[in-house]
Enzyme design. Structure first.
Site, mmCIF file in Angstrom:
data_model
loop_
_atom_site.group_PDB
_atom_site.id
_atom_site.type_symbol
_atom_site.label_atom_id
_atom_site.label_comp_id
_atom_site.label_asym_id
_atom_site.label_seq_id
_atom_site.Cartn_x
_atom_site.Cartn_y
_atom_site.Cartn_z
ATOM 1 N N GLU A 158 -14.599 -1.375 -7.549
ATOM 2 C CA GLU A 158 -14.139 -2.704 -7.137
ATOM 3 C C GLU A 158 -14.902 -3.134 -5.894
ATOM 4 O O GLU A 158 -14.857 -2.447 -4.868
ATOM 5 C CB GLU A 158 -12.641 -2.661 -6.803
ATOM 6 C CG GLU A 158 -11.773 -2.323 -7.994
ATOM 7 C CD GLU A 158 -10.306 -2.153 -7.633
ATOM 8 O OE1 GLU A 158 -9.484 -2.100 -8.548
ATOM 9 O OE2 GLU A 158 -9.977 -2.059 -6.427
ATOM 10 N N HIS B 189 0.816 -1.213 0.000
ATOM 11 C CA HIS B 189 0.000 0.000 0.000
ATOM 12 C C HIS B 189 0.856 1.273 0.000
ATOM 13 O O HIS B 189 0.300 2.388 0.094
ATOM 14 C CB HIS B 189 -0.935 0.022 1.223
ATOM 15 C CG HIS B 189 -2.157 -0.845 1.049
ATOM 16 N ND1 HIS B 189 -2.438 -1.910 1.866
ATOM 17 C CD2 HIS B 189 -3.162 -0.797 0.138
ATOM 18 C CE1 HIS B 189 -3.577 -2.488 1.471
ATOM 19 N NE2 HIS B 189 -4.036 -1.838 0.429
ATOM 20 N N TYR C 298 -3.338 10.572 -7.664
ATOM 21 C CA TYR C 298 -3.064 9.141 -7.465
ATOM 22 C C TYR C 298 -3.940 8.284 -8.375
ATOM 23 O O TYR C 298 -3.484 7.298 -8.965
ATOM 24 C CB TYR C 298 -3.291 8.763 -6.001
ATOM 25 C CG TYR C 298 -3.194 7.269 -5.771
ATOM 26 C CD1 TYR C 298 -1.968 6.607 -5.868
ATOM 27 C CD2 TYR C 298 -4.333 6.513 -5.501
ATOM 28 C CE1 TYR C 298 -1.884 5.237 -5.693
ATOM 29 C CE2 TYR C 298 -4.256 5.144 -5.324
ATOM 30 C CZ TYR C 298 -3.039 4.515 -5.422
ATOM 31 O OH TYR C 298 -2.957 3.154 -5.257
ATOM 32 N N LYS C 299 -5.196 8.648 -8.525
ATOM 33 C CA LYS C 299 -6.113 7.851 -9.330
ATOM 34 C C LYS C 299 -5.980 8.138 -10.834
ATOM 35 O O LYS C 299 -6.651 7.518 -11.644
ATOM 36 C CB LYS C 299 -7.567 8.106 -8.884
ATOM 37 C CG LYS C 299 -7.904 7.522 -7.500
ATOM 38 C CD LYS C 299 -9.315 7.901 -7.086
ATOM 39 C CE LYS C 299 -9.677 7.465 -5.680
ATOM 40 N NZ LYS C 299 -9.905 6.005 -5.555
ATOM 41 N N ARG D 156 -15.551 -4.417 1.064
ATOM 42 C CA ARG D 156 -15.481 -2.960 0.975
ATOM 43 C C ARG D 156 -15.538 -2.581 -0.498
ATOM 44 O O ARG D 156 -15.327 -3.428 -1.370
ATOM 45 C CB ARG D 156 -14.208 -2.401 1.632
ATOM 46 C CG ARG D 156 -12.930 -2.837 0.954
ATOM 47 C CD ARG D 156 -11.702 -2.324 1.692
ATOM 48 N NE ARG D 156 -11.586 -0.888 1.652
ATOM 49 C CZ ARG D 156 -10.931 -0.202 0.711
ATOM 50 N NH1 ARG D 156 -10.330 -0.816 -0.292
ATOM 51 N NH2 ARG D 156 -10.864 1.114 0.746
#
Ligand code: HEM
Length: 344
Positions: A266, A194, A317-318, A224
């Site tokens: 996701e 991570h 980041y995305k 999640r």
């Protein structure tokens, strides 16, 4: 409800993937509030929730056959997308058992499993597969057990070994990922893999999530949602494949933004496995274009607000920088600013 499968749709080149009306309505829209920030958003994986995608351990939908074909295509080009370290053989069999039993129980019209001692017979009518094998003897299957069963399931899977009060990603089948590499991460610990995620480390998200997962119990799976955005309905946005999909971001214009930009959600599930004590992590990817989502009034307003107010670290980041403003501009006229009820 009977599922009408779309076996020939594609996730590359001509991108014929689309959602039916029913698939749009069952889309696991991830925003229950007008703003988004990382949190330990883990809940029991029980058969209730705002969408039917939560009803079964592993969701099978209209894209099943096409997604299994896409996985086979990616593996033929790059067999390294499935990798399991040698000490995880027991976890491989645990995974095969869990997925086969779940599919046969939840979708008996499509899958069946019969057991005679350690001789098992598996039928997957959707892919035309019937195999008799000896549970525990990998030589009796056409692929190693983890690869065999995850070739027949939608979404990616990783296997986490638990030791020294930590989790290590010691295997996976990863062909539909949002820009991370199994090859690079394999063998890493929870905080190591991570590492690139911004902000979440500082606010203790990963410390708390790891603590929780180390205590995960058998038969009490959790789930999640995570999300990002992808140009075109492309499942394989891996770093290995970056030269193919990276330039797609330059093709978004105000005219095509609603068709090109897809919300990528996701549904992540975590199962403690019985013999190995490993954790199976399922990452089931759902794609819907902005156009498709905009058909639901609450979703078009909420997506507008979430994107408008997204922290800049998350935007970078995305990988949304080049097109986020175009999506906001497209959605803004639909949003009257009136308060929206909490929940999806
Ligand atoms: C992102 C794997 C569980 C929260 C990621 C990434 C990977 C990953 C590979 C991408 C990192 C990169 O940029 O290279 C896994 C695996 C898990 C797991 C294998 C199984 C144990 C969790 C849990 C949480 C979590 C339980 C709960 C808080 C996140 C967040 C991100 C992330 C917030 C950033 C996602 C984004 O902004 O798109 N994870 N993860 N992960 N993970 Fe996990």
């Amino acid at each position: 409800m009977t599922i009408v499968f779309k076996p020939t749709e594609t996730f590359h080149d001509d991108f014929t993937y689309r959602n039916s009306d029913a698939a749009i309505l069952r889309f696991p829209f991830p925003f229950g509030e007008d703003a988004y920030m990382y949190s330990v958003n883990i809940e029991p994986h029980v058969p209730v929730g705002p969408s039917p995608v939560y009803l079964h351990a592993f969701d099978v939908d209209e894209h099943y056959v096409a997604e299994c074909r896409e996985r086979a295509r990616v593996l033929a080009l790059d067999p390294g997308r499935c990798k399991v370290l040698p000490h995880m053989m027991t976890a491989q069999w645990d995974t095969l058992e869990l997925i086969m039993e779940s599919f046969a129980r939840d979708y008996p019209e499509h899958f069946s499993l019969s057991k005679n001692g350690s001789t098992w017979t598996w039928q997957n009518r959707l892919l035309g597969i019937e195999d008799k094998f000896t549970f525990g003897d990998a030589a009796t299957l056409p692929y190693p057990p983890f690869e065999y069963i995850t070739r027949q399931a939608q979404g990616d899977f990783t296997l986490q070994d638990q030791r020294n009060d930590n989790l290590f990603v010691d295997g996976g089948m990863v062909t539909t990922q949002a820009d991370w590499s199994l090859e690079f991460d394999v063998g890493m610990s929870f905080h190591e893999w991570h590492g690139p995620v911004p902000l979440a480390h500082q606010i203790g998200v990963f410390d708390r999530a790891l603590k929780f997962l180390l205590r995960l119990q058998q038969a009490q799976p959790v789930r999640r949602l995570n999300w990002t955005m992808t140009i075109n309905p492309r499942l394989d946005t891996s770093p290995e494949n970056y030269p193919v999909w990276g330039p797609d971001r330059l093709t978004v214009t105000p005219e095509n933004v609603a068709q090109k930009v897809h919300l990528r959600v996701e549904l992540q599930t975590l199962f403690r496995l019985p013999r190995s004590n490993a954790i199976l992590f399922g990452i089931r990817c759902y794609l819907a274009s902005v156009d498709e989502l905009a058909r639901v009034e609450k979703w078009r307003k909420r997506l507008h607000r979430v994107l408008r107010d997204l922290p800049p670290e998350l935007e970078t980041y995305k990988g949304l920088t080049r097109f986020r403003q175009m999506v906001i501009d497209y959605l803004a006229p639909f949003d009257d600013g009136a308060p929206l009820a909490k929940g999806c």
